[in-house]
Design a protein around this motif. Structure first.
Motif, PDB file in Angstrom:
ATOM      1  N   UNK A 145      47.818  30.658  41.996  1.00  0.00           N
ATOM      2  CA  UNK A 145      47.445  32.002  42.452  1.00  0.00           C
ATOM      3  C   UNK A 145      47.296  33.030  41.341  1.00  0.00           C
ATOM      4  N   UNK A 146      47.996  32.855  40.226  1.00  0.00           N
ATOM      5  CA  UNK A 146      47.908  33.827  39.129  1.00  0.00           C
ATOM      6  C   UNK A 146      46.482  33.975  38.610  1.00  0.00           C
ATOM      7  N   UNK A 147      45.674  32.935  38.753  1.00  0.00           N
ATOM      8  CA  UNK A 147      44.288  32.986  38.268  1.00  0.00           C
ATOM      9  C   UNK A 147      43.411  33.890  39.131  1.00  0.00           C
ATOM     10  N   UNK A 148      43.891  34.258  40.326  1.00  0.00           N
ATOM     11  CA  UNK A 148      43.075  35.043  41.260  1.00  0.00           C
ATOM     12  C   UNK A 148      43.682  36.418  41.535  1.00  0.00           C
ATOM     13  N   UNK A 149      44.653  36.820  40.724  1.00  0.00           N
ATOM     14  CA  UNK A 149      45.327  38.103  40.970  1.00  0.00           C
ATOM     15  C   UNK A 149      44.378  39.273  40.711  1.00  0.00           C
ATOM     16  N   UNK A 150      44.523  40.323  41.524  1.00  0.00           N
ATOM     17  CA  UNK A 150      43.713  41.530  41.408  1.00  0.00           C
ATOM     18  C   UNK A 150      44.576  42.666  40.841  1.00  0.00           C
ATOM     19  N   UNK A 162      41.624  48.009  35.608  1.00  0.00           N
ATOM     20  CA  UNK A 162      41.143  46.682  35.979  1.00  0.00           C
ATOM     21  C   UNK A 162      40.659  45.877  34.778  1.00  0.00           C
ATOM     22  N   UNK A 163      40.293  46.588  33.690  1.00  0.00           N
ATOM     23  CA  UNK A 163      39.796  45.881  32.510  1.00  0.00           C
ATOM     24  C   UNK A 163      40.900  45.111  31.795  1.00  0.00           C
ATOM     25  N   UNK A 164      42.155  45.501  32.046  1.00  0.00           N
ATOM     26  CA  UNK A 164      43.286  44.777  31.454  1.00  0.00           C
ATOM     27  C   UNK A 164      43.985  44.010  32.581  1.00  0.00           C
ATOM     28  N   UNK A 165      43.607  42.768  32.725  1.00  0.00           N
ATOM     29  CA  UNK A 165      44.155  41.950  33.803  1.00  0.00           C
ATOM     30  C   UNK A 165      44.322  40.517  33.304  1.00  0.00           C
ATOM     31  N   UNK A 166      45.379  40.314  32.528  1.00  0.00           N
ATOM     32  CA  UNK A 166      45.656  38.970  32.014  1.00  0.00           C
ATOM     33  C   UNK A 166      46.111  38.043  33.140  1.00  0.00           C
ATOM     34  N   UNK A 167      45.635  36.836  33.101  1.00  0.00           N
ATOM     35  CA  UNK A 167      45.969  35.841  34.132  1.00  0.00           C
ATOM     36  C   UNK A 167      46.582  34.623  33.435  1.00  0.00           C
ATOM     37  N   UNK A 168      47.894  34.634  33.345  1.00  0.00           N
ATOM     38  CA  UNK A 168      48.615  33.609  32.605  1.00  0.00           C
ATOM     39  C   UNK A 168      49.216  32.590  33.584  1.00  0.00           C
ATOM     40  N   UNK A 179      49.874  42.223  30.055  1.00  0.00           N
ATOM     41  CA  UNK A 179      49.187  43.470  30.414  1.00  0.00           C
ATOM     42  C   UNK A 179      49.891  44.666  29.774  1.00  0.00           C
ATOM     43  N   UNK A 180      51.235  44.669  29.857  1.00  0.00           N
ATOM     44  CA  UNK A 180      52.001  45.774  29.296  1.00  0.00           C
ATOM     45  C   UNK A 180      51.819  45.902  27.791  1.00  0.00           C
ATOM     46  N   UNK A 181      51.821  44.781  27.086  1.00  0.00           N
ATOM     47  CA  UNK A 181      51.626  44.808  25.632  1.00  0.00           C
ATOM     48  C   UNK A 181      50.235  45.338  25.294  1.00  0.00           C
ATOM     49  N   UNK A 182      49.224  44.832  25.992  1.00  0.00           N
ATOM     50  CA  UNK A 182      47.859  45.228  25.702  1.00  0.00           C
ATOM     51  C   UNK A 182      47.645  46.707  26.020  1.00  0.00           C
TER      52      UNK A 182
END
Length: 225
Positions: free
Chosen positions: A17-22, A27-33, A216-219
């Motif tokens: 599910x992490x790959x599909x998180x919104x 929205x431009x910073x949305x890492x999917x780990x 996301x927080x780091x970026x």
């Protein structure tokens, strides 16, 4: 359980599910780990349980030479069938979705130069296979397996004495099962057929979310700075 098994298999392969998180803000910073702990768990357990091939041996106090010769032949047949690799594959399926199946066929299509065993063993996909049991004593009543029959989906069903091909609700082929046994054998992961993935899935989802939010927080901090 076909949909659930398919989901767990995809989860094991990293489709989580992490790959599909919104993300609604920035929205431009949305890492999917995805830290694929499901894969790690399954492979670790499979390695622990099936790391060494099973060897059939005769007890030390048994002096029956004929049985000893038969055991040598059995071990030779199992090695020819690459039973150790099949055990790993079957154990992996059991860990992923809670159950697994062997099919023991009476004929071997491979030439004897390549495969000495007079039978063959295969691991069936649990998404398309099942064994039905009698309710009172849990004895297997019949097995079924979905396959393509004349390029159309059908089910092959085995009882201890007969074999059927069922297509669109009709029996299109019927034969005697001369082996007097159901060739599909089920190996549940445990008594409740619980998958090792499904009992940890909420935790692994949260770990993926935590790692994604951490990135996301780091970026965001770096960009703000």
């Amino acid at each position: 359980n076909q949909l659930a098994i398919g989901y767990l298999d995809r989860y094991y392969r990293g489709d989580q599910p992490a790959l599909y998180r919104q993300k609604k803000i920035r929205e431009d910073i949305n890492n999917k780990i995805v830290e694929n702990h499901a894969y790690e768990l399954v492979e670790s357990k499979t390695a622990d349980l099936y790391g060494e091939p099973i060897q059939y041996v005769i007890s030390s106090d048994n002096t029956d030479e004929e049985k000893a010769v038969q055991l040598v032949k059995l071990n030779k047949y199992m090695k020819s069938e690459d039973k150790a690799a099949l055990d790993i594959e079957r154990g992996r399926w059991a860990s992923i979705c809670g159950t697994s199946y062997y099919f023991i066929g009476e004929k071997n299509r491979m030439p004897i130069e390549f495969d000495e065993a007079p039978y063959y063993i295969s691991v069936l996909d649990p998404q398309f296979t099942g064994v039905v049991y009698y309710r009172d004593d849990k004895t297997p009543a019949f097995s079924f397996h979905k396959f393509k029959y004349n390029e159309v989906e059908a089910y092959e069903c085995y009882t201890p004495y007969e074999y059927f091909v069922i297509q669109a609700g009709e029996i299109v082929e019927r034969q005697v099962n001369g082996n007097k046994m159901i060739p599909v054998v089920e190996y549940p992961n445990n008594g409740r057929r619980l998958s090792d993935i499904e009992i940890t899935i909420t935790l692994t989802d949260e770990l993926n979310k935590m790692q994604s939010d951490r990135m996301n927080g780091i970026e965001q901090f770096i960009q703000a700075f």
